[in-house]
Write a protein that holds these residues in place. Structure first.
Motif, PDB file in Angstrom:
ATOM      1  N   UNK A   1       0.442  -1.328  -0.290  1.00 26.35           N
ATOM      2  CA  UNK A   1      -0.216   0.254   0.153  1.00 26.35           C
ATOM      3  C   UNK A   1       0.255   1.303   0.026  1.00 26.35           C
ATOM      4  N   UNK A   2       1.986   1.073   0.725  1.00 24.00           N
ATOM      5  CA  UNK A   2       3.001   2.008   1.128  1.00 24.00           C
ATOM      6  C   UNK A   2       3.256   2.527  -0.492  1.00 24.00           C
ATOM      7  N   UNK A   3       4.125   0.909  -1.392  1.00 28.25           N
ATOM      8  CA  UNK A   3       4.728   1.718  -2.462  1.00 28.25           C
ATOM      9  C   UNK A   3       2.853   2.309  -3.409  1.00 28.25           C
ATOM     10  N   UNK A   4       2.354   1.720  -3.566  1.00 29.95           N
ATOM     11  CA  UNK A   4       1.513   2.231  -4.738  1.00 29.95           C
ATOM     12  C   UNK A   4       1.022   3.703  -4.171  1.00 29.95           C
ATOM     13  N   UNK A   5       0.676   4.172  -2.755  1.00 30.41           N
ATOM     14  CA  UNK A   5       0.491   5.778  -2.527  1.00 30.41           C
ATOM     15  C   UNK A   5       2.249   6.048  -2.903  1.00 30.41           C
ATOM     16  N   UNK A   6       3.444   5.896  -2.775  1.00 27.64           N
ATOM     17  CA  UNK A   6       4.215   6.593  -3.208  1.00 27.64           C
ATOM     18  C   UNK A   6       4.486   7.032  -4.806  1.00 27.64           C
ATOM     19  N   UNK A   7       3.750   6.261  -5.212  1.00 27.58           N
ATOM     20  CA  UNK A   7       3.622   5.774  -6.656  1.00 27.58           C
ATOM     21  C   UNK A   7       2.505   7.137  -7.528  1.00 27.58           C
ATOM     22  N   UNK A   8       1.513   6.852  -6.305  1.00 24.64           N
ATOM     23  CA  UNK A   8       0.612   7.741  -6.695  1.00 24.64           C
ATOM     24  C   UNK A   8       1.400   9.598  -6.525  1.00 24.64           C
ATOM     25  N   UNK A   9       1.326   9.676  -5.793  1.00 26.82           N
ATOM     26  CA  UNK A   9       1.905  10.719  -4.878  1.00 26.82           C
ATOM     27  C   UNK A   9       3.521  11.281  -5.952  1.00 26.82           C
ATOM     28  N   UNK A  10       4.154  10.575  -6.023  1.00 26.58           N
ATOM     29  CA  UNK A  10       5.104  10.538  -6.949  1.00 26.58           C
ATOM     30  C   UNK A  10       4.770  11.178  -8.279  1.00 26.58           C
ATOM     31  N   UNK A  11       4.392  10.731  -9.433  1.00 22.81           N
ATOM     32  CA  UNK A  11       3.545  11.584 -10.495  1.00 22.81           C
ATOM     33  C   UNK A  11       2.667  12.269 -10.238  1.00 22.81           C
ATOM     34  N   UNK A  12       1.972  12.913  -9.408  1.00 27.36           N
ATOM     35  CA  UNK A  12       1.545  13.698  -8.751  1.00 27.36           C
ATOM     36  C   UNK A  12       2.347  14.766  -8.741  1.00 27.36           C
ATOM     37  N   UNK A  13       3.121  14.563  -7.682  1.00 25.61           N
ATOM     38  CA  UNK A  13       4.279  15.814  -7.148  1.00 25.61           C
ATOM     39  C   UNK A  13       5.313  16.612  -8.555  1.00 25.61           C
ATOM     40  N   UNK A  14       5.519  15.449  -9.203  1.00 22.71           N
ATOM     41  CA  UNK A  14       6.785  15.727 -10.661  1.00 22.71           C
ATOM     42  C   UNK A  14       5.778  16.260 -11.056  1.00 22.71           C
ATOM     43  N   UNK A  15       4.519  15.721 -11.532  1.00 22.42           N
ATOM     44  CA  UNK A  15       3.970  16.509 -12.781  1.00 22.42           C
ATOM     45  C   UNK A  15       3.204  17.750 -12.130  1.00 22.42           C
ATOM     46  N   UNK A  16       2.637  18.362 -11.031  1.00 21.25           N
ATOM     47  CA  UNK A  16       2.534  20.157 -10.522  1.00 21.25           C
ATOM     48  C   UNK A  16       3.925  20.754 -10.034  1.00 21.25           C
ATOM     49  N   UNK A  17       4.361  20.092  -9.462  1.00 23.99           N
ATOM     50  CA  UNK A  17       5.833  20.981  -9.866  1.00 23.99           C
ATOM     51  C   UNK A  17       6.788  21.023 -10.955  1.00 23.99           C
ATOM     52  N   UNK A  18       6.389  20.584 -12.218  1.00 26.64           N
ATOM     53  CA  UNK A  18       6.879  21.364 -13.472  1.00 26.64           C
ATOM     54  C   UNK A  18       5.840  22.162 -13.948  1.00 26.64           C
ATOM     55  N   UNK A  19       4.424  22.564 -13.749  1.00 25.48           N
ATOM     56  CA  UNK A  19       3.522  22.878 -13.882  1.00 25.48           C
ATOM     57  C   UNK A  19       4.273  24.012 -13.907  1.00 25.48           C
ATOM     58  N   UNK A  20       4.365  25.020 -11.931  1.00 24.45           N
ATOM     59  CA  UNK A  20       4.772  25.390 -11.343  1.00 24.45           C
ATOM     60  C   UNK A  20       5.850  25.886 -11.903  1.00 24.45           C
ATOM     61  N   UNK A  21       6.491  25.180 -12.545  1.00 26.02           N
ATOM     62  CA  UNK A  21       8.305  25.268 -12.460  1.00 26.02           C
ATOM     63  C   UNK A  21       7.557  26.950 -14.257  1.00 26.02           C
ATOM     64  N   UNK A  22       7.266  25.292 -14.907  1.00 22.60           N
ATOM     65  CA  UNK A  22       6.273  27.340 -15.819  1.00 22.60           C
ATOM     66  C   UNK A  22       6.491  27.988 -15.639  1.00 22.60           C
ATOM     67  N   UNK A  23       5.430  27.681 -14.848  1.00 19.76           N
ATOM     68  CA  UNK A  23       4.862  29.367 -14.494  1.00 19.76           C
ATOM     69  C   UNK A  23       5.307  30.298 -14.257  1.00 19.76           C
ATOM     70  N   UNK A  24       6.486  29.764 -13.413  1.00 21.07           N
ATOM     71  CA  UNK A  24       7.242  31.294 -12.760  1.00 21.07           C
ATOM     72  C   UNK A  24       8.141  31.840 -13.349  1.00 21.07           C
ATOM     73  N   UNK A  25       8.520  30.849 -14.925  1.00 25.92           N
ATOM     74  CA  UNK A  25       9.127  31.215 -16.216  1.00 25.92           C
ATOM     75  C   UNK A  25       9.037  32.603 -16.409  1.00 25.92           C
ATOM     76  N   UNK A  26       7.448  32.796 -16.657  1.00 23.04           N
ATOM     77  CA  UNK A  26       6.904  33.536 -17.620  1.00 23.04           C
ATOM     78  C   UNK A  26       6.439  34.410 -16.488  1.00 23.04           C
ATOM     79  N   UNK A  27       5.847  33.922 -14.944  1.00 19.66           N
ATOM     80  CA  UNK A  27       4.844  35.114 -14.587  1.00 19.66           C
ATOM     81  C   UNK A  27       5.572  34.886 -13.173  1.00 19.66           C
TER      82      UNK A  27
END
Length: 790
Positions: free
Chosen positions: A253-279
């Motif tokens: 279960x912990x591995x499943x949670x890590x999977x879900x948080x892994x791609x959710x966090x990476x994706x949101x960090x990616x969006x925030x980083x791209x936004x900050x480059x412009x704004x």
């Protein structure tokens, strides 16, 4: 030769010579695939770069999904680029052929309908030139390869990148770090192009691969602690190693949670980083420029993660929450409450410290909001996100998002009236329906070229490739015997092609001159493969005894994978094999009936089966299947639906008509009314057919190899289990009606023209079920995005 093809030839020859020291004629299929795919990547590079810039400049949707079942890319990409014939001519001139690439493996990054839907939606968004891109996980081994040994499912790793991954670009410079309770990992993005049909627009599917911060501990290795030297590497790579690891233990279960948080966090960090480059750090425009679609509950941790990231940028919780609420939308894929993800507080805290505290803050805000609205205390308690010391992810998604949608009209109504009734009562404006769809490019044009050619000729153009509803014009041919006979001939051609594929790939021989009746989907109790095989067993008994003498020869195909830890589903696979063996060994039924389980069901296998099918079995218990998409693919290829009024079957019948399909069984209302006093044992006692097939499970007629699987299946129906009532999916309630409908279909196949007319009507009325229609509705009603076509 065009300039584009000259560029392809130069790139192809250069790659083959540099990497393999071979010509096209000398290359193996995998080498040829690698070289040709890289050559095609050169062709699209400029458009891909331009499309990325256009997406970034517009209001932009990101589709977060734990699965993207993209399948094999090369043929679909050539189709979308309009280059199939040119490339085939190029290869033949060099002593090679596109046909050689049919042995190349699928990218098995999904389990079934959820992941294939995500892939279809990216395809449609690209074709419609919409600024939508996907985020997911780059699983090392995907789901698994399924082998059938003595009737039992055996799982083998699916090493889909063994020969390379030519359609992905690794982007090291855009890697991010994701911190867990027990370690921190690097999320490295791999970008795959999603090529639109007839447009220069190309979407991007960004898949994250988990890697260690330090791949190798030299000091521990030098101290001869060899396992310890790679411990961090193994722990990190476990996160993206396998789709849906077994979660029967807390560690799983912990591995499943890590999977879900892994791609959710990476994706949101990616969006925030791209936004900050412009704004910069002014996040006032973030919600105006971003929409994030959560495909089921797997990525719902993205909600508290965005709040955490925005708080780290200096925003207050309330401001961060309001941005999140304006950004996120949630697609629900199940009507069964037990399938909605719930994570205990202690596990979530161990996996990702701090997430549960943010969810509790969201829950406290919910309680205040509901109290201010005058919602009764008992309803507030039921709606609490953290009730029972656990985070209820569907409730979190509904509250902390802008919209929630079901995936078929019936499904959405059940969400409103039952599963999410409390939420609908308070926030009715958030609920929408978006009936699923499929891309006709892969599931008709690519899967069934002969039928596609006929449709194009009769329509006078290929506009159905981007407007599937145009096929409705061809209803004028439903009484044209010449057209119907051509359709019959095409179906026979696809029978032969599928039979040849089965022989070549799996060594299975089938008679192409029989009716092809198919039930192909994930193996699960609610999908009722058990009902399907029990009915076939009864047909066998009746044919053998002489009770049934006028049965049109039929091959019944099953295909699908069981989750590795789902023992009852594995028992159903074993039962299908046992019934198949029983029938095959009995000369009394030879030539009348055959059961075939097709191993390792994937996108490539689906394309073969779907194009050849005459009958599409969609027999889930009414009220359990959210939508289905296999039903739509089979409809588009001219199979009639034998099914219940469940999921999108309801809308399929509305479009094609009851007269063109075969509907049976209890409706949702009947099942609801019967639930309190339903007694399958009474049906067992009163119906000799039911008694005969169930007894065969335990009286020695069928052999389960000493596993006890068949006794457990028998007991699940007549005795139930600690977690469910007897016959929880009402197999016996529907058994007689299903058997009658099955026999009606079989009799009707004897009139070739009349049966072909039903199939033709399904083809002509399938337009509603294009993913182009579905994604256009999402774009206008939920995401508020517009085409970036230039």
């Amino acid at each position: 030769m065009t300039e584009r093809m000259k560029a392809v030839q130069t790139a192809l020859d250069t790659f083959l010579l540099r990497e393999y020291h071979k010509t096209a004629a000398e290359a193996s299929p995998n080498e040829l695939h690698m070289a040709l795919s890289r050559a095609m990547m050169n062709v699209i590079s400029a458009d891909w770069r331009t499309s990325r810039a256009a997406h970034a400049a517009a209001r932009h949707t990101f589709y977060l999904s734990a699965e993207f079942l993209v399948g094999r890319a090369i043929f679909n990409n050539l189709l979308c680029l309009g280059m199939t014939q040119e490339v085939e001519e190029l290869l033949r001139a060099q002593g090679a052929s596109l046909e050689e690439l049919e042995s190349v493996e699928d990218a098995a990054l999904g389990n079934g309908g959820l992941g294939r839907l995500a892939a279809c939606y990216l395809d449609s968004a690209a074709t419609l030139s919409l600024p939508l891109d996907g985020y997911g996980i780059r699983y090392r081994y995907g789901l698994f390869k399924q082998q059938i040994e003595q009737g039992f499912q055996k799982e083998q790793p699916d090493d889909w990148t063994h020969w390379g991954d030519p359609w992905s670009v690794r982007c090291d410079e855009e890697a991010v770090e994701v911190a867990f309770g027990r370690h921190t990992v690097r999320a490295v993005p791999y970008d795959m192009p999603v090529i639109g049909y007839g447009t220069h627009n190309i979407g991007t599917l960004r898949l994250w691969q988990a890697e260690p911060l330090i791949p190798f501990d030299f000091m521990r290795f030098n101290d001869q602690d060899y396992d310890g030297a790679v411990e961090a590497k193994n722990r990190a790579e476990d996160i993206s190693r396998v789709l849906y690891p077994n979660d029967s233990s807390d560690e799983g279960k912990i591995l499943r949670l890590e999977q879900e948080y892994f791609f959710s966090s990476a994706s949101l960090q990616d969006m925030v980083r791209a936004y900050k480059r412009v704004h910069g750090t002014d996040f006032l425009q973030f919600a105006a420029l971003h929409a994030v679609q959560l495909n089921d509950t797997h990525p719902v941790l993205a909600i508290p993660e965005l709040i955490r990231l925005l708080k780290n940028e200096g925003l207050s919780f309330d401001d961060a929450f309001e941005i999140a609420r304006a950004v996120f939308c949630y697609t629900n894929h199940t009507v069964m409450p037990e399938a909605l993800e719930t994570w205990p507080k202690d596990l979530l805290e161990r996996a990702v410290p701090g997430m549960y505290a943010i969810i509790e803050q969201i829950d406290a805000r919910l309680h205040r909001e509901l109290t201010d609205r005058g919602v009764p205390a008992d309803r507030i308690s039921r709606m609490s996100i953290t009730r029972g010391d656990a985070a209820h992810m569907a409730d979190l998604a509904v509250y902390a998002g802008r919209f929630v949608n079901g995936v078929a009209r019936l499904h959405t109504e059940i969400l409103k009236s039952s599963v999410l009734a409390d939420w609908y009562a308070v926030y009715p404006e958030r609920f929408q329906n978006k009936t699923n769809g499929i891309t006709q490019r892969r599931w008709l044009a690519l899967a069934n070229p002969e039928l596609s050619a006929l449709l194009t000729r009769l329509l006078g153009s290929e506009r159905w490739l981007t407007d599937l509803s145009a096929l409705r014009e061809l209803l004028s041919f439903e009484n044209d015997q010449g057209v119907l006979r051509e359709f019959i001939s095409i179906k026979k051609t696809r029978h032969q092609a599928f039979a040849a594929w089965l022989r070549r790939v799996h060594g299975i021989e089938v008679d192409p001159d029989t009716v092809f009746d198919v039930q192909i989907k994930r193996i699960h109790e609610y999908k009722r493969q058990l009902l399907g095989i029990l009915a076939i067993l009864e047909l066998y008994f009746e044919i053998k005894s002489g009770e049934l003498s006028d049965f049109a020869p039929t091959t019944f195909f099953f295909a699908g994978k069981s989750a590795p830890g789902y023992l009852r589903a594995k028992g159903i696979i074993k039962l299908i094999g046992a019934v198949s063996d029983l029938i095959a060994a009995d000369p009394a039924v030879a030539g009348k009936i055959r059961v075939v389980f097709v191993p390792n069901y994937n996108v490539t296998a689906a394309q073969q089966i779907i194009a050849a099918a005459d009958v599409s079995e969609q027999i889930s218990t009414a009220g359990t299947e959210a939508s289905g998409t296999g039903n739509m693919k089979l409809m588009a290829n001219g199979a009639v639906t034998l099914g219940t009024l469940d999921g999108a079957n309801v809308e399929i019948v509305e479009e094609a008509g009851l007269e063109a399909n075969y509907i049976f069984g209890a409706h949702v209302e009947e099942i609801h009314d019967r639930a309190a006093d339903y007694d399958p044992n009474a049906l067992y006692q009163s119906d000799s057919r039911i008694r005969r097939v169930l007894d065969a499970l335990v009286d020695g007629t069928l052999d389960d190899g000493g596993t006890g699987y068949f006794q457990e299946l028998y007991d699940s129906i007549l005795k139930g289990a600690s977690w469910h009532n007897p016959d929880q999916y009402y197999l016996l309630l529907d058994f007689g009606r299903y058997l009658d409908a099955k026999l009606t279909v079989n009799r009707d196949t004897c009139d070739e023209i009349a049966f072909a007319r039903k199939g033709w009507r399904n083809i002509c009325t399938c337009g509603k079920f294009s993913s182009d229609r579905a994604i256009a509705e999402y774009a206008s009603d939920i995401w508020k995005i517009e085409s970036t076509a230039r």
